[in-house]
Design an enzyme around this catalytic site. Structure first.
Site, mmCIF file in Angstrom:
data_model
loop_
_atom_site.group_PDB
_atom_site.id
_atom_site.type_symbol
_atom_site.label_atom_id
_atom_site.label_comp_id
_atom_site.label_asym_id
_atom_site.label_seq_id
_atom_site.Cartn_x
_atom_site.Cartn_y
_atom_site.Cartn_z
ATOM 1 N N GLU A 64 0.103 -2.403 -9.901
ATOM 2 C CA GLU A 64 0.189 -3.442 -8.878
ATOM 3 C C GLU A 64 1.547 -4.153 -8.908
ATOM 4 O OE1 GLU A 64 -2.031 -3.833 -6.503
ATOM 5 O OE2 GLU A 64 -3.046 -2.145 -7.462
ATOM 6 N N HIS A 92 2.007 2.508 -3.419
ATOM 7 C CA HIS A 92 1.125 3.403 -4.177
ATOM 8 C C HIS A 92 1.385 4.864 -3.803
ATOM 9 C CE1 HIS A 92 -1.309 0.412 -6.202
ATOM 10 N NE2 HIS A 92 -1.528 -0.220 -5.071
ATOM 11 N N GLU A 127 0.831 -1.203 0.000
ATOM 12 C CA GLU A 127 0.000 0.000 0.000
ATOM 13 C C GLU A 127 0.870 1.258 0.000
ATOM 14 O OE1 GLU A 127 -3.101 -0.372 -0.490
ATOM 15 O OE2 GLU A 127 -3.022 -2.537 -0.215
#
Length: 405
Positions: A256, A211, A208
């Site tokens: 991703e 990102h 996470e």
């Protein structure tokens, strides 16, 4: 801008959430050359032509020749002594497909107007309030060992640590919110905490953080709001919306792959990241201590080989065309190859590749064992990693978007 990672629960709008095989996809395209790194993701201001990029981990799936080249480079350059290097940059681990698809996305005519029509202060505030009101905020006085794991992961990636919330939910997932003028927020479902061991949980958090490190926020915001079925301004033509959706899916899959690499940098062991993907594919707390990472990697290699033929390549593209995430076996294969590549070796030699320390993870495991012993329950949370050390509908609110790590 608000950023919510992954696709929202319980909704299946066209072109954004369909997990079925899509027909009539394009034939495989040649592999894309590595693009130059970029430092930010500003919204475009002008019109530009663009070409379609390959599907992440479909058209650019690793080949046996690529694996041989990377293995040879790794063998020819043994690692030197570790040293403290410069701060980690997003360009150090950004996947080339992420870079190229970001540039293509920025070139879409009308993307700036579409972004402004979707990202509003009201939408941002609704998302933040939902998390604060339904989750437990982790901090120095609340699960301090987990809080330290967040700080360690943020330090390894050289990014500001976000707030971490744990939310009661039976589906193992995690997602990120990046709000204008506010500290970023990472939300982890309680089921994911139950399923993962400490190293795997920290790898999910690091995914996470990837990102945030790579400034994925604005495009994730648009992707998530479109997938929620938000009404688009009538000033934005429908063909622009459709084109953006297609390119966003392509970009999302590539992004991703970048964040899987961020997870590897923090974990230090590719089998930790592969174990996360394996558990999210078919794991459960009852089966977790019986799963084997090496067997899952063999499964990933088998998929790579079977999809290398022209027919296999066509079917692979059809299978991934409507997905926001690459297939787990393909992601496992990709991260395994990158971990043995010359790029990673260079990062290690320069001191940039610096995994998070193990102290907080060990405290988390000890606390979990103590809690299980006190409750009288037995739960297997460890997984066989072959002797090596170490991103779905549910009952979520429709405002919640998620990333399967």
């Amino acid at each position: 801008a608000t950023s919510r990672v992954g696709r929202p629960p319980g909704l299946r709008p066209p072109s954004m959430l369909a997990h079925a095989v899509a027909a009539g996809c394009a034939a495989p395209r040649p592999a894309v050359a590595r693009a130059a790194p970029r430092r930010s993701l500003p919204a475009p201001t002008g019109r530009a032509s663009f070409a379609r990029a390959p599907n992440a981990l479909s058209d650019a799936a690793p080949s046996s020749s690529r694996a041989a080249e990377e293995a040879a480079a790794f063998a020819q350059a043994p690692p030197g002594p570790p040293k403290k290097g410069r701060p980690l940059r997003a360009s150090d681990f950004r996947h080339p497909l992420d870079q190229q698809n970001t540039q293509l996305l920025e070139a879409i005519p009308g993307i700036s107007a579409l972004t402004k029509s979707l990202v509003t202060p009201v939408a941002e505030r609704m998302l933040v309030l939902e998390q604060i009101s339904t989750s437990v905020l982790v901090g120095p006085e609340q699960l301090p060992h987990v809080h330290q794991m967040v700080l360690d992961a943020a330090a390894a990636l050289d990014v500001e640590p976000p707030q971490l919330y744990i939310r009661q939910n039976p589906t193992p997932n995690a997602y990120t919110l990046a709000i204008s003028g506010r500290a970023p927020v990472v939300v982890v479902h309680s089921a994911l905490v139950d399923l993962m061991d400490a190293a795997e949980l920290q790898a999910v958090i690091a995914h996470e953080l990837g990102h945030l490190k790579c400034d994925h926020g604005v495009w994730l915001t648009v992707a998530n709001l479109l997938s929620l079925g938000i009404e688009i301004s009538p000033l934005v033509p429908q063909f622009v919306v459709n084109n953006v959706q297609d390119e966003l899916l392509r970009w999302s899959r590539a992004a991703e792959l970048t964040c899987d690499r961020a997870a590897l940098i923090v974990a230090g062991d590719p089998k930790v990241v592969v174990s996360v993907l394996m558990k999210l594919s078919g794991g459960s707390p009852k089966l977790a201590n019986m799963l084997n990472v090496d067997a899952f990697l063999d499964q990933a290699r088998s998929y790579d080989e079977q999809s290398a033929t022209p027919l296999g390549s066509f079917l692979r593209n059809a299978q991934t065309r409507q997905l926001t995430h690459p297939l787990p076996v393909a992601r496992a294969r990709e991260i395994d190859l990158w971990a043995r590549s010359a790029d990673v070796l260079k990062l290690k030699r320069s001191g940039v590749f610096s995994p998070a320390p193990a102290a907080a993870r060990e405290k988390h495991e000890a606390a979990a064992r103590k809690a299980l012993a006190a409750s009288g329950f037995q739960s297997g949370v460890f997984v066989s990693r072959g002797g090596s050390s170490g991103d779905e509908g549910d009952a979520r609110s429709p405002l919640t978007s998620y990333d399967e790590m």
